[in-house]
Design an enzyme around this catalytic site. Structure first.
Site: not given
Ligand SMILES: NC(=O)c1ccc[n+]([C@@H]2O[C@H](COP(=O)([O-])OP(=O)(O)OC[C@H]3O[C@@H](n4cnc5c(N)ncnc54)[C@H](O)[C@@H]3O)[C@@H](O)[C@H]2O)c1
Length: 274
Positions: A165, A169
């Site tokens: 990851y 990223k």
């Molecule tokens: N939550 C955190 O603390 C955090 C921190 C840093 C980065 N991020 C990044 O933010 C983004 C959103 O994450 P989140 O926290 O909202 O997670 P989440 O799980 O709440 O939402 C992510 C959504 O992406 C969808 N998804 C996953 N794989 C997929 C695919 N192959 N094709 C289409 N859809 C897909 C899932 O079904 C889900 O609805 C991600 O890229 C994650 O890496 C999140």
């Protein structure tokens, strides 16, 4: 009058979490939204919420890692709304392990979702963006388009147990900087937002309870421990994790006209300096 009236925004992974909040935020500013998610139900629910609020949205369901996805996603925007103004590469999940236990499958699944899929989506958008930009330049007008890629503080600082990851990223940061140099001539602002801990399904405090999600038939553990959330709050200058709305607000900054002269930048949204 919204700041994004008439704009068309494509947002991957917008059925839940941060992507869902980004979709609602951009729609509230007048953008028409192409929603994507792996799961049809939350994608359709997001479309309905936007429509009920008087906005316009359409769903393009499926995995961003499918070989034909990028073309289908772009086609949905062009067929439905005749254009592309904003692309937010947000879909993702984590599949953690320390290096000695990380399999090739784990490595490639995360690289494919977070890095290869945005590359393909942006490549598929190229002909449309180039044609529009050429027509606008011929008319002597400047129209700014926006790409916002989602990165993570795991890329900026590294995170034990997240080599796949953190690497994906970090790749997103390189992609952002490279594309900002290629697409400046088309007046596309290409920026990235690196989130710290944001409260979503991905970081729910169920880790100790063994919570899992289904990603394309794979059962994957999610969540972080309540101890980690507590210690994060103690270390974080702003004293807590962020909300999906706060995360979406930061993405919105890079979608708004106020960011027209900002490109190739990575902004950490983490309640702390990085
Ligand atoms: N939550 C955190 O603390 C955090 C921190 C840093 C980065 N991020 C990044 O933010 C983004 C959103 O994450 P989140 O926290 O909202 O997670 P989440 O799980 O709440 O939402 C992510 C959504 O992406 C969808 N998804 C996953 N794989 C997929 C695919 N192959 N094709 C289409 N859809 C897909 C899932 O079904 C889900 O609805 C991600 O890229 C994650 O890496 C999140």
């Amino acid at each position: 009058m919204g700041k994004l009236d008439g704009k068309v925004a494509l947002i991957t992974g917008s059925g839940r979490g941060i992507g869902h909040s980004i979709a609602l935020k951009l729609a509230s500013e007048g953008a028409r939204i192409v929603i994507n998610d792996l799961d049809a139900e939350p994608a359709q629910e997001t479309v309905e919420i936007i429509r009920k609020a008087g906005g316009e949205a359409v769903a393009c369901v499926g995995s961003v890692t499918a070989p034909d996805f990028a073309e289908r996603f772009i086609k949905t925007a062009v067929d439905s709304y005749k254009g592309i103004d904003i692309i937010v590469n947000n879909a993702g999940y984590t599949w953690d392990d320390v290096i000695q236990r990380m399999t090739d499958e784990q490595w490639y699944a995360i690289i494919d979702c977070h890095l290869t899929a945005p590359f393909r989506i942006l490549r598929a958008a190229y002909p449309h963006i180039k044609a529009k930009a050429a027509a606008e330049a011929a008319e002597g007008c400047e129209v700014f388009r926006k790409v916002v890629n989602i990165s993570s503080t795991s890329a900026l600082n590294g995170n034990a147990g997240q080599m796949n990851y953190s690497s994906a990223k970090a790749g997103v940061i390189g992609m952002t900087r490279a594309l900002s140099r290629e697409w400046g001539r088309f007046k596309v602002n290409v920026n990235a937002v690196a989130f710290g801990l944001i409260h979503t399904r991905m970081t729910s405090s169920d880790a100790n309870a063994g919570a899992t999600i289904d990603i394309e038939g794979r059962e994957i553990r999610v969540g972080v421990s309540p101890e980690l959330i507590k210690s994060h709050a103690q270390r974080c200058p702003l004293g807590r994790a962020g909300t999906p709305q706060e995360a979406a607000d930061a993405v919105y900054l890079f979608c708004s006209p106020e960011s027209n002269y900002i490109t190739g930048q990575i902004v950490a949204v983490a309640g702390a300096p990085q």
